[in-house]
Design an enzyme around this catalytic site. Structure first.
Site, PDB file in Angstrom:
ATOM      1  N   CYS A 165      37.901  51.638  45.973  1.00 19.90           N
ATOM      2  CA  CYS A 165      36.936  50.879  45.021  1.00 19.90           C
ATOM      3  C   CYS A 165      35.657  51.087  44.969  1.00 19.90           C
ATOM      4  CB  CYS A 165      37.266  49.408  45.139  1.00 19.90           C
ATOM      5  SG  CYS A 165      36.907  48.537  46.608  1.00 19.90           S
TER       6      CYS A 165
ATOM      7  N   HIS B 111      35.821  43.970  48.630  1.00 15.68           N
ATOM      8  CA  HIS B 111      36.143  44.953  47.252  1.00 15.68           C
ATOM      9  C   HIS B 111      34.777  45.097  46.673  1.00 15.68           C
ATOM     10  CE1 HIS B 111      38.311  46.337  43.659  1.00 15.68           C
ATOM     11  NE2 HIS B 111      37.724  45.385  42.926  1.00 15.68           N
TER      12      HIS B 111
END
Length: 1027
Positions: free
Chosen positions: A454, A855
């Site tokens: 990510c 994330h």
């Protein structure tokens, strides 16, 4: 009397005399006649009607029969009996064939004459059987039309119950056999009229008995889906479409597209014939049903049918545009077929050669309807040329032909294309099937997470949404080169044109991953971004050097590029390049920063100019932390090869002197105007520095958002001010002055002398706690101004000093323990500081509490070199960036421009969501920001091609890229079709599970599980990683 009449009509007397005598015969019908005389008169008149030699004889027969039947009804009832009618229908009359229309007309008139007689009921029962037999014999259009007239007037003759269903089905088959070989207008009009009568009869039956509708429509589909080469169903079936209730579209299309018994070949044939129906002049809603079926097939992912039919029929549909009567429906179908066929330019290019002739022809007739049509056609053509740019030889004549018509905006074109793609069709037909894997409503493509990637996905999406940079990358001619830039170009092209919901960037990930990054582990997105830009910069320099001379010896191109990764982090002293020699990275992201050090003892100065691609902004310390020493981000220039440098802390792993008494790395802003007024002078961030006070007034946030406890929320402007503020070098950080030949206190200032096109700002949120040996994250909320004004030094005071990377002081002595003590500057230098406006382009957000876990996702929007929404007048009025931000928050037009990129998922969002993300989800904080410089509107755009054929704004793709995308789009459609068929087979037993594509206030967009972005779960690091 019958003998007199028979002799009269066959005599040679003048016609007026005959008419007078016929009138006398009609008047005599009132007199009494016996049964034999009546029967003889009925016999004669029937013969005259059916076998009359001329119209006069047939007219006389009708007049006399009606008169005698009216006054002698019982006798006519006896004559016009069931046996007589049955004989007419099955055997005819003397020499007259039973299928002659005159017999039906005679029976029709006879029923009118005995309508009030009891025996008519027997005739109705007889005719219910006979009409069914007749339609089974496939009568010609004329006879079928006369039969329709009879049944319309006498609905009692229509079969009932199950026979009614059979009758309707047979009548549909009969229509399917209609043909008109004549090309004369009169015959064609008569043919259309006959077909209309038959279709109206069916409509009446469907209304009276709704149970006959669905079987009739099934028969229609059976006819048009027939693959029998010896039978071609008539276009006259199109006349039935206008009578089908539009409310049944959903039910019928679902029945057709999900029926496993309907083979692909039959569906293809049916769709092709429905498209042929567009030529039927009086049919309504044909285009509606054709488009509904096209959408239905897309919803169940039968893309093979759609591709075949589109390529087979697109030219025929276009040719229908020449005929005004069917033009509206043809344009609707043509628009849908072209706009939905987005995986390849093949369909559009089939009609391109015919566009100019049609436009010129319709422009010449000058009719208002033609002009209105051309406006719609021009919009369609612009959409297609936007989507498939790169064919100037094909499009130049078209652009010239439609130049007088309005061109839709880029936003409207994107909206039209996004709504029309096959993969965007909602699947309301198969409620228990899993959600279609097509592009989201945004039209943007996500990036598949390859295992904790990510950090790369969020950076790539931010770079892709940097419009000018994307266009420059796509316009590069990199054929034959296996460089990282070529792979980035490939990735950008797929993000722009793929039909997939999300693209897997495996090749680019392997090529761009820093060697020290462990695969499948979370990494710092800022570090990745720096490495990526440096790689691209170094590769371009090498390729330029190789193109300037033939490499007869040494490493090959691929070997040389492979070694770039090991070279980008090595500092080197390289003279600055001119604008013409700059690499693409330098042009887009490169700026220059001037560092000026003044000895406070002898007032001697030293300076150097450094290039940078991003600025790392530290958080301002609070007054209570004045004596806390921490690593100064501004004093650690990480110089890269060829002068590319990222200022600030190189990464989260650098040691920091941390005071154990301090519970967390939380630094409150001290820039609030009220607080500044009550603080000692040493904490005035902007007062009496080398930055002019006028600039300070604008840069300071006048209305800094307040926290509930009265604390202030720092803004990016505050952090930038702190970064550029003077700092006093004392103690262990004293400056070695060559003139004094000793360590001395000194003042260090930094000023931006050349601004980049895209300003990359990294907020230094990650620090290493030496006591607890963990990486900590500063979770402070930071206000993100939509408009940022960057102070850029415009001066010639040091013009005589050549820009060089050599300096007259060794900075190795001051690498640690620099404390910024904001005191009044002891030197005053006159210079002009220009405020350069920037608009926020993208924000990369980190969700979690550690750089090793959590994330990344990003917010972004498209911004070009000039932005009409940004007005320079607010600067003249003395407004601050914060006030501009508040105004823009109210502007819905700007709010809807934002997108949220979360790996595979892309959704619409707003700037309010960007601003409030940390207040809603405390572990989600802005980390990397991209701002786009706003040029004045009168400056020419460097992205516009000379030939003006960048129709989409983006440059045309190289043929190699376009071919690769087309091939992959076809593969994707085939994959989707196979998956849909497999799911359809399991739909009956599969459970329905659907998760909405969105999130609520309790689920942050960066959430990867119950802990919300890896921020929870105690010290279980594995549980917080993103897979």
């Amino acid at each position: 009397m019958d003998k007199i009449l028979e002799g009269l009509v066959s005599s040679s007397h003048p016609l007026p005399l005959k008419r007078m005598i016929v009138r006398k015969v009609v008047e005599s019908a009132e007199h009494w006649l016996d049964e034999a005389q009546c029967e003889a008169m009925f016999d004669l008149t029937t013969r005259l009607i059916l076998e009359g030699q001329d119209p006069f004889q047939r007219q006389v027969g009708h007049q006399v029969l009606e008169a005698y039947a009216r006054y002698h009804r019982p006798e006519f009832e006896t004559f016009f009996n069931k046996t007589f009618v049955l004989g007419l229908l099955q055997q005819g009359y003397h020499s007259l064939d039973r299928k002659d229309v005159a017999i039906l007309d005679y029976i029709h008139n006879g029923l009118k004459l005995i309508m009030s007689c009891p025996s008519v009921l027997d005739l109705f029962s007889l005719l219910q059987v006979e009409v069914l037999r007749m339609v089974c014999e496939r009568p010609e259009p004329q006879l079928c039309a006369r039969l329709s007239d009879l049944l319309t007037d006498f609905v009692q003759c229509i079969p009932k119950g199950k026979l009614a269903v059979t009758f309707c089905q047979q009548l549909v088959r009969t229509i399917g056999h209609f043909q008109c070989v004549s090309t004369q207008e009169r015959e064609l009009r008569e043919y259309v009229s006959q077909v209309t009568k038959v279709s109206n009869l069916l409509q009446n039956i469907w209304k009276a008995e709704p149970s006959t509708l669905l079987p009739s429509l099934q028969e229609v589909f059976a006819s048009i889906s027939s693959t029998d080469a010896s039978f071609e169903p008539s276009v006259a079936l199109a006349s039935l479409v206008q009578h089908i209730p539009l409310q049944m579209i959903t039910v019928l299309i679902r029945s057709l597209t999900t029926d496993p018994n309907v083979k692909d070949a039959s569906m293809t044939q049916a769709l092709c014939r429905m498209i042929d129906w567009l030529s039927w002049p009086l049919a309504q809603h044909v285009d509606t049903w054709v488009i509904a079926l096209l959408k239905g097939l897309a919803a169940v992912q039968k893309f093979t049918i759609l591709i075949d039919v589109t390529l087979l029929k697109i030219e025929l549909v276009f040719n229908r545009l020449w005929f005004p009567l069917v033009r509206p429906g043809a344009l609707a179908v043509l628009s849908h077929m072209l706009l939905s066929f987005q995986h390849s330019p093949e369909a559009f290019h089939l009609i391109v050669p015919h566009v100019v002739n049609l436009v010129h022809s319709l422009k010449s007739d000058g009719l208002p309807s033609s002009t209105a049509f051309l406006v719609q056609l021009a919009e369609l053509i612009h959409c297609m040329m936007y989507h498939y740019s790169g064919f100037p030889d094909l499009y130049e004549p078209i652009l010239e032909a439609v130049k007088d018509f309005p061109k839709p905006s880029e936003e409207k074109i994107k909206l039209i294309l996004n709504q029309s793609a096959w993969t965007s069709q909602s699947n309301a037909l198969a409620s228990c099937l899993s959600r279609l894997s097509g592009k989201s409503e945004t039209g943007k493509t996500g990036l598949i997470n390859l295992g904790n990637t990510c950090y790369m996905n969020s950076v790539i999406q931010a770079l892709f949404m940097a419009t000018d940079f994307r266009r420059q990358v796509l316009s590069l001619n990199l054929n034959g080169r296996n460089s990282l830039m070529k792979k980035l170009q490939h990735l950008f092209a797929f993000l722009a044109h793929t039909q997939r919901e999300a693209y897997a960037p495996r090749i680019f990930f392997e090529a761009s991953r820093p060697p020290w990054f462990t695969p499948r582990s979370q990494q710092d997105c800022s570090e990745y971004l720096r490495f990526l830009l440096d790689r691209l910069h170094e590769e371009e320099k090498i390729l330029r050097a190789q193109s300037s001379h033939k490499p007869s010896e040494g490493l090959g191109c691929s070997e040389t590029l492979q070694k770039v990764a090991n070279k980008v982090a090595i500092p080197a002293e390289t003279p600055c390049t001119s604008d013409g020699e700059k690499t693409l990275i330098e042009k887009m992201f490169g700026g220059k920063l001037q560092t000026h050090i003044c000895c406070l003892n002898c007032r001697s100065t030293s300076q150097k100019v450094e290039a940078f691609t991003d600025l790392s902004l530290a958080f301002c310390p609070t007054p209570s932390m004045e004596n806390l020493s921490f690593q100064d981000p501004a004093s650690l220039p990480n110089v890269q090869d060829d002068g590319l440098m990222q200022t600030g802390v190189p990464g989260p792993e650098e040691p920091v002197v941390y005071n154990p008494a301090t519970a967390a790395f939380v630094y409150d802003s001290i820039v609030n105007e009220k607080i500044i007024g009550s603080l000692p002078d040493e904490f005035h961030c902007m007062e009496n520095t080398s930055v002019p006070s006028e600039s300070a007034k604008i840069l300071l946030s006048k209305d800094v958002p307040q926290k509930p406890g009265g604390e202030t929320t720092p803004s990016v402007t505050d952090l930038l001010n702190y970064f550029l503020a003077p700092e006093i070098l004392t103690g262990d950080n004293q400056y070695y002055c060559e003139k004094c030949a000793s360590l001395q206190n000194a003042e260090k200032t930094m000023q931006i002398t050349e601004e980049p096109e895209y300003l990359i700002l990294t907020l230094l949120r990650f620090s290493y706690d030496q006591k607890y040996h963990v990486r900590r994250k500063i979770l402070d909320n930071v206000s993100l101004p939509l408009v940022l004004e960057l102070p850029v030094k415009r001066t010639t005071s040091f013009s005589s000093l050549a820009e060089s990377w050599s300096i007259d002081v060794d900075f190795s002595d001051i690498n640690e323990n620099l404390a910024k003590k904001l005191k009044p500057s002891g030197t005053e230098e006159a210079f002009c500081s220009k405020l350069v406006p920037y608009l926020l382009s993208s924000v990369v957000v980190h969700s979690g509490i550690s750089s090793e876990s959590g994330h990344y996702y990003s917010y972004a929007r498209n911004i070009t070199g000039t932005e009409s929404s940004y007005q320079m007048c607010h600067l003249l009025e003395g407004e601050s960036p914060i006030s501009v931000t508040e105004q823009d928050l109210e502007n819905k037009e700007m709010s809807k421009e934002w997108f949220l990129f979360n790996d595979s998922r892309v959704t619409f969002t707003s700037f309010q969501s960007v601003q409030k993300i940390t207040s809603r989800f405390p572990k989600d904080t802005a980390y990397v920001l991209l701002y786009k410089k706003q040029n004045s509107t009168n400056e020419p755009s460097s992205n516009n091609p000379a030939n003006g054929l960048w129709v989409s704004g983006d440059p045309p793709l190289q043929k190699e890229l376009m071919d690769a995308i087309t091939k992959d789009n076809k593969l994707y459609l085939q994959e989707q079709e196979l998956n849909a068929r497999a799911r359809a087979l399991q739909a009956a037993s599969a459970s329905c599970s659907f998760r909405p594509n969105g999130f609520d206030d309790n689920d942050p967009p960066g959430s990867c599980g119950p802990t919300g972005g890896g921020g929870g779960g105690g010290f279980n690091t594995v549980g917080r990683l993103v897979f």
